[in-house]
Design an enzyme around this catalytic site. Structure first.
Site, PDB file in Angstrom:
ATOM      1  N   ASP A  77       0.819  -1.210   0.000  1.00 30.95           N
ATOM      2  CA  ASP A  77       0.000   0.000   0.000  1.00 30.95           C
ATOM      3  C   ASP A  77       0.853   1.261   0.000  1.00 30.95           C
ATOM      4  O   ASP A  77       0.540   2.241  -0.677  1.00 30.95           O
ATOM      5  CB  ASP A  77      -0.922  -0.005   1.221  1.00 30.95           C
ATOM      6  CG  ASP A  77      -1.929  -1.145   1.186  1.00 30.95           C
ATOM      7  OD1 ASP A  77      -2.268  -1.598   0.073  1.00 30.95           O
ATOM      8  OD2 ASP A  77      -2.363  -1.584   2.261  1.00 30.95           O
ATOM      9  N   GLY A  78       1.948   1.235   0.763  1.00 33.97           N
ATOM     10  CA  GLY A  78       2.820   2.409   0.826  1.00 33.97           C
ATOM     11  C   GLY A  78       3.476   2.706  -0.506  1.00 33.97           C
ATOM     12  O   GLY A  78       3.644   3.868  -0.891  1.00 33.97           O
ATOM     13  N   PHE A  79       3.847   1.666  -1.226  1.00 36.73           N
ATOM     14  CA  PHE A  79       4.474   1.847  -2.537  1.00 36.73           C
ATOM     15  C   PHE A  79       3.468   2.405  -3.538  1.00 36.73           C
ATOM     16  O   PHE A  79       3.789   3.290  -4.333  1.00 36.73           O
ATOM     17  CB  PHE A  79       5.032   0.510  -3.016  1.00 36.73           C
ATOM     18  CG  PHE A  79       5.902   0.616  -4.235  1.00 36.73           C
ATOM     19  CD1 PHE A  79       6.969   1.501  -4.286  1.00 36.73           C
ATOM     20  CD2 PHE A  79       5.665  -0.176  -5.347  1.00 36.73           C
ATOM     21  CE1 PHE A  79       7.780   1.590  -5.412  1.00 36.73           C
ATOM     22  CE2 PHE A  79       6.465  -0.090  -6.481  1.00 36.73           C
ATOM     23  CZ  PHE A  79       7.522   0.802  -6.503  1.00 36.73           C
ATOM     24  N   PHE A  80       2.240   1.897  -3.485  1.00 36.68           N
ATOM     25  CA  PHE A  80       1.195   2.446  -4.352  1.00 36.68           C
ATOM     26  C   PHE A  80       0.939   3.913  -4.015  1.00 36.68           C
ATOM     27  O   PHE A  80       0.736   4.744  -4.904  1.00 36.68           O
ATOM     28  CB  PHE A  80      -0.091   1.637  -4.196  1.00 36.68           C
ATOM     29  CG  PHE A  80      -1.237   2.172  -5.010  1.00 36.68           C
ATOM     30  CD1 PHE A  80      -1.315   1.927  -6.366  1.00 36.68           C
ATOM     31  CD2 PHE A  80      -2.241   2.928  -4.411  1.00 36.68           C
ATOM     32  CE1 PHE A  80      -2.370   2.423  -7.121  1.00 36.68           C
ATOM     33  CE2 PHE A  80      -3.292   3.420  -5.154  1.00 36.68           C
ATOM     34  CZ  PHE A  80      -3.361   3.171  -6.515  1.00 36.68           C
TER      35      PHE A  80
END
Length: 614
Positions: A234-237
């Site tokens: 989620d953080g990368f997205f």
């Protein structure tokens, strides 16, 4: 026109109107060998392929020498909507059906060598809801020309499928989750290759790498892609989404807390009756601005806009979609949009060109610390923004990165044992309209009158695949209409506020389903309805807070049925901390903010997904 295969030739019959045929392709039917099944009569239909076994087994399941052989003819059709590739392969072996008696078993399976073609597709998993598994069917015939006709006709039908991507930009986070980002991409890359989808793959080398690429890439190059894929968590997205929106999303800021909190007491509300003007005491907003938004500058992210002379990318955008192949620690966005934390399922949604709109929250930090100067800085969140408990967990977990995903459980336990609460003031926009369901109104109005816990359950409208709410095309905003209010609702609007000591403050854009919370933080949150779910957890005894967390972890639990819990469905809110420490969790990334505002943009981006099936 119908075709039947007789004595090695294709015969044509005038039996079906041409309107029922795909792209001037006739319906084919002939006898072929299906690998590991046997001789079948294969038919080409307007919407897919179907086959009938010509040599039925004596039993569906056969046993020989205590070994059970399962029949492989349970599937007798596949729709073109589930097929992503067909290819003519080399001359080789086609295996016969599973044996049905001991004599055939002792002799071994029948094999033959023929010309072959393979149909690649997906089918529903028998064990995991919403998940897809690869389905491969290899057919054989002694005549190469016959195989080529089938391949050509199937390819022609696949070319008619709408919305499938041809060119993708892929970012791979090599250290995401358990460090399996590259391995995850390698597991699905052949699917894209077979589907003839071009992929430009960028393996990130440092934190912020994907953000920098998305923020600086020219629009002309960006629109040459049909989508942008994140292989990570989620953080990368969130990093990729922020890079994309930082220099392209033009919209006024939400109001600052100081616009009205100083003039409103904890229990008072500021009513806005006329959408064309705002009644806020001690405020000097320009009347030409949107009534609920301040006149701050458009872009406070600090990123130099180098694409002024590039073609505009309107938002929401019909062409460019985002995709997420899960390789993170939680993968809540994938769980909410596809229903399964599975790379193959995500690849299914991407290569077949699925689409769902997704709300995005714009979060504006006004002050980093209490003594800081007012300096707006913009971030975006696609799933969740949390303070207090959530911010402490993300801060604590950074100390234990060596533990991998388990660090969140360990950090969460440590933070829970501390049981810290924070003095803060939150204001939220209360919209009275038909879009507000009765469940939310009951929660908002009765939050302080409920007992500590109640077993009464209200009916919830859960977001599912092809949801009527989320399938509605967003009507707000474009890059040319920067003064448009992202939350245009008919009826009366008012700002309400809540002040006190909070264990946590959460704003869920989507339900945030994950393996720890099967229903998510908010079971009935939608992917694209234009609302945030503001969850305020006031200070309470340790045991009651544990009870609340236990309800979150239960499927069908009632985490909001507590006196100390407030749940408000709102398009915007503001926050001011009364202390010096103030760390937020934005989609799994730490974000320090003493004072911030947030507003949601309905369906600002679209994803390769359909929503969860169950």
């Amino acid at each position: 026109m119908e075709r039947g295969y007789v004595d090695g030739s294709i015969q044509q019959h005038q039996s079906l109107p041409r309107a029922q045929l795909d792209a001037q392709a006739s319906l084919l039917s002939c006898t072929l060998s299906l690998d590991h099944v046997g001789q079948v009569s294969l038919s080409f239909n307007s919407d897919g392929l179907s086959w009938r076994l010509l040599e039925p087994l004596d039993n569906d399941d056969s046993t020989c020498l205590c070994i059970k052989f399962a029949s492989k003819v349970a599937t007798t059709e596949i729709k073109f909507a589930d097929v992503y590739a067909v290819e003519l392969i080399n001359y080789g072996v086609i295996h016969g059906s599973n044996v049905s008696n001991a004599r055939k078993c002792l002799k071994g399976q029948r094999v033959s060598e023929t010309y072959r073609f393979t149909v690649h597709g997906f089918q529903s998993s028998r064990t995991l809801p919403s998940a897809r598994v690869l389905a491969t069917y290899t057919f054989g015939h002694k005549d190469l020309h016959i195989c080529q006709i089938w391949v050509n006709q199937i390819k022609a039908s696949l070319d008619l499928e709408q919305g499938r991507p041809k060119n993708l930009l892929v970012f791979v986070h090599p250290r995401s989750g358990k460090g399996n980002g590259c391995k995850t991409w390698d597991s699905v890359a052949p699917i894209f290759s077979r589907a003839k989808v071009k992929t430009k793959v960028i393996v990130t080398e440092r934190a912020g790498h994907a953000y920098d690429v998305m923020a600086t890439i020219g629009n002309k190059e960006l629109i040459s892609y049909d989508g942008v894929i994140a292989v990570g968590g989620d953080g990368f997205f969130n990093e990729i989404l922020n890079g994309f929106l930082s220099s392209r999303h033009k919209a006024p800021y939400p109001p600052t807390p100081s616009d009205f909190l100083d003039s409103a007491s904890c229990n008072e509300s500021l009513i806005v009756n006329d959408p064309s003007e705002t009644v806020i005491e001690a405020s000097s907003q320009n009347n030409e601005q949107s009534p609920l938004l301040s006149s701050s500058s458009i872009n406070g992210s600090g990123v130099l806009n180098i694409i002024d002379q590039e073609p505009e990318i309107s938002l929401p955008n019909e062409h460019l979609r985002f995709g997420l192949i899960p390789a993170g620690s939680t993968d809540a966005i994938v769980m909410c949009t596809t229903g399964a934390r599975d790379p193959i399922t995500s690849a299914f949604h991407i290569v077949l060109g699925k689409r769902v709109w997704l709300d995005v929250a714009q979060v504006v930090r006004w002050k980093t610390e209490s003594t800081s100067e007012v300096e707006p800085y913009v971030r975006y969140a696609a799933s969740f923004a949390g303070y207090g408990f959530y911010g402490d967990v993300i801060t604590e977990s950074e100390k234990y990165r060596w533990m991998g995903p388990k660090r969140y459980d360990y950090a969460g336990t440590r933070v829970f044992m501390r049981h810290r609460s924070y003095q803060a003031e939150i204001a939220y926009l209360d919209v009275k309209s038909e879009e507000r369901d009765s469940t939310s109104e009951k929660d908002n109005l009765g939050g302080r009158k409920r007992p500590f816990w109640s077993s009464n359950k209200s009916e919830k409208v859960i977001c599912r695949a092809n949801c009527n709410v989320c399938c509605t095309k967003p009507i707000h905003g474009s890059t040319d209409d920067s003064h448009t209010t992202p939350y245009s609702h008919a009826g009366e609007t008012k700002w309400s506020s809540s002040k006190g000591k909070f264990l946590s403050v959460g704003a869920a854009v989507i339900s945030c389903r994950n393996e720890k919370a099967p229903d998510g933080l908010v079971a009935d949150a939608h992917l694209s309805d234009g609302f945030l779910h503001l969850i305020l957890i006031k200070d309470c005894p340790h045991a009651l807070y544990l009870w609340h967390l236990t309800q979150l972890a239960r499927k069908g639990g009632n985490p909001f049925d507590f006196k100390f819990v407030e749940h408000h469905k709102t398009p915007a809110f503001t926050f001011t901390s009364s202390g010096n420490e103030s760390v937020w969790n934005l989609d799994g990334e730490a974000f320090q903010a003493h004072q911030l505002s947030a507003q949601v943009f309905r369906g600002l981006v679209s994803l390769f997904a359909t929503g969860p099936e169950v």
